[in-house]
Design a protein around this motif. Structure first.
Motif, mmCIF file in Angstrom:
data_model
loop_
_atom_site.group_PDB
_atom_site.id
_atom_site.type_symbol
_atom_site.label_atom_id
_atom_site.label_comp_id
_atom_site.label_asym_id
_atom_site.label_seq_id
_atom_site.Cartn_x
_atom_site.Cartn_y
_atom_site.Cartn_z
ATOM 1 N N ARG A 96 0.831 -1.208 0.000
ATOM 2 C CA ARG A 96 0.000 0.000 0.000
ATOM 3 C C ARG A 96 0.865 1.258 0.000
ATOM 4 O O ARG A 96 0.621 2.198 -0.761
ATOM 5 N N ASP A 100 0.843 4.111 -2.779
ATOM 6 C CA ASP A 100 0.574 5.519 -2.474
ATOM 7 C C ASP A 100 1.679 6.416 -3.040
ATOM 8 O O ASP A 100 1.419 7.511 -3.528
ATOM 9 N N ALA A 104 -0.441 6.759 -6.989
ATOM 10 C CA ALA A 104 -1.560 7.586 -6.525
ATOM 11 C C ALA A 104 -1.229 9.055 -6.791
ATOM 12 O O ALA A 104 -0.875 9.793 -5.869
ATOM 13 N N ASP A 106 -2.910 11.673 -7.234
ATOM 14 C CA ASP A 106 -3.714 12.656 -6.508
ATOM 15 C C ASP A 106 -3.615 12.487 -4.997
ATOM 16 O O ASP A 106 -4.361 13.116 -4.246
ATOM 17 N N PRO A 109 -5.585 7.162 -1.714
ATOM 18 C CA PRO A 109 -7.042 7.067 -1.717
ATOM 19 C C PRO A 109 -7.611 6.776 -0.337
ATOM 20 O O PRO A 109 -8.763 7.102 -0.052
ATOM 21 N N VAL A 110 -6.816 6.176 0.542
ATOM 22 C CA VAL A 110 -7.256 5.856 1.898
ATOM 23 C C VAL A 110 -6.109 6.169 2.851
ATOM 24 O O VAL A 110 -4.955 5.879 2.555
#
Length: 163
Positions: A96, A100, A104, A106, A109-110
């Protein structure tokens, strides 16, 4: 070499690929950590065929990562993480974090926050003797007690991975 034969390779990175080497298994684990426990809930969340889901869940049970048990309430059965399964959490968090950072654009996401203080959860690799944080450049792979035979081609591949 067949996929199933990877379990015989004397390498603690290669062997787990027999269990985790496909996207569905890691996604099942991701949802198990999120509290999904029922077969139909996994199928709905993943959009996976019943036969493939059944196969992956059976593999996770066979390897002691999940256990199938009767639900406390109702007549259905649940899939629950064992301690061995819970020990996979840092692996998912490392994936994860990499996602990220590199996938990711932007932002994450979490956010995975520490429930006690709301700080952000992170993974890190450190030395068990001095506590220094480590990167791949700081680690030397050396044959351990599980290595079969002397100076084999596997030894060479272990050292190549570390450099």
């Amino acid at each position: 070499m067949r996929y199933e034969e990877l379990v015989d390779v004397p390498c603690s990175i290669t062997r787990p690929l027999v269990i985790f080497g496909d996207r569905w298994t890691l996604l099942i684990l991701k949802f198990a950590f999120a509290g999904v426990r029922r077969f139909n809930a996994f199928q709905t969340a993943l959009g996976i065929s019943r036969s493939r889901l059944h196969d992956r869940l059976d593999r996770l049970i066979e390897h002691g990562i999940l256990v199938k048990q009767k639900a406390a309430v109702g007549a259905h059965e649940e899939y629950r993480l064992t301690q061995k399964g819970h020990d996979i959490y840092p692996i998912l968090m490392a994936i994860r974090e990499w996602g990220d950072t590199y996938m990711a654009p932007d932002g994450p996401p979490v956010h995975y926050r520490h429930e006690g203080c709301t700080g952000e959860a992170h993974t890190k690799l450190d030395c068990d003797v001095c506590g220094s944080e480590l990167t791949a450049r700081d680690v030397l792979a050396a044959p351990g007690p599980g290595m079969l035979g002397e100076a084999t081609a596997s030894d060479q591949s272990v050292n190549q991975v570390a450099t």
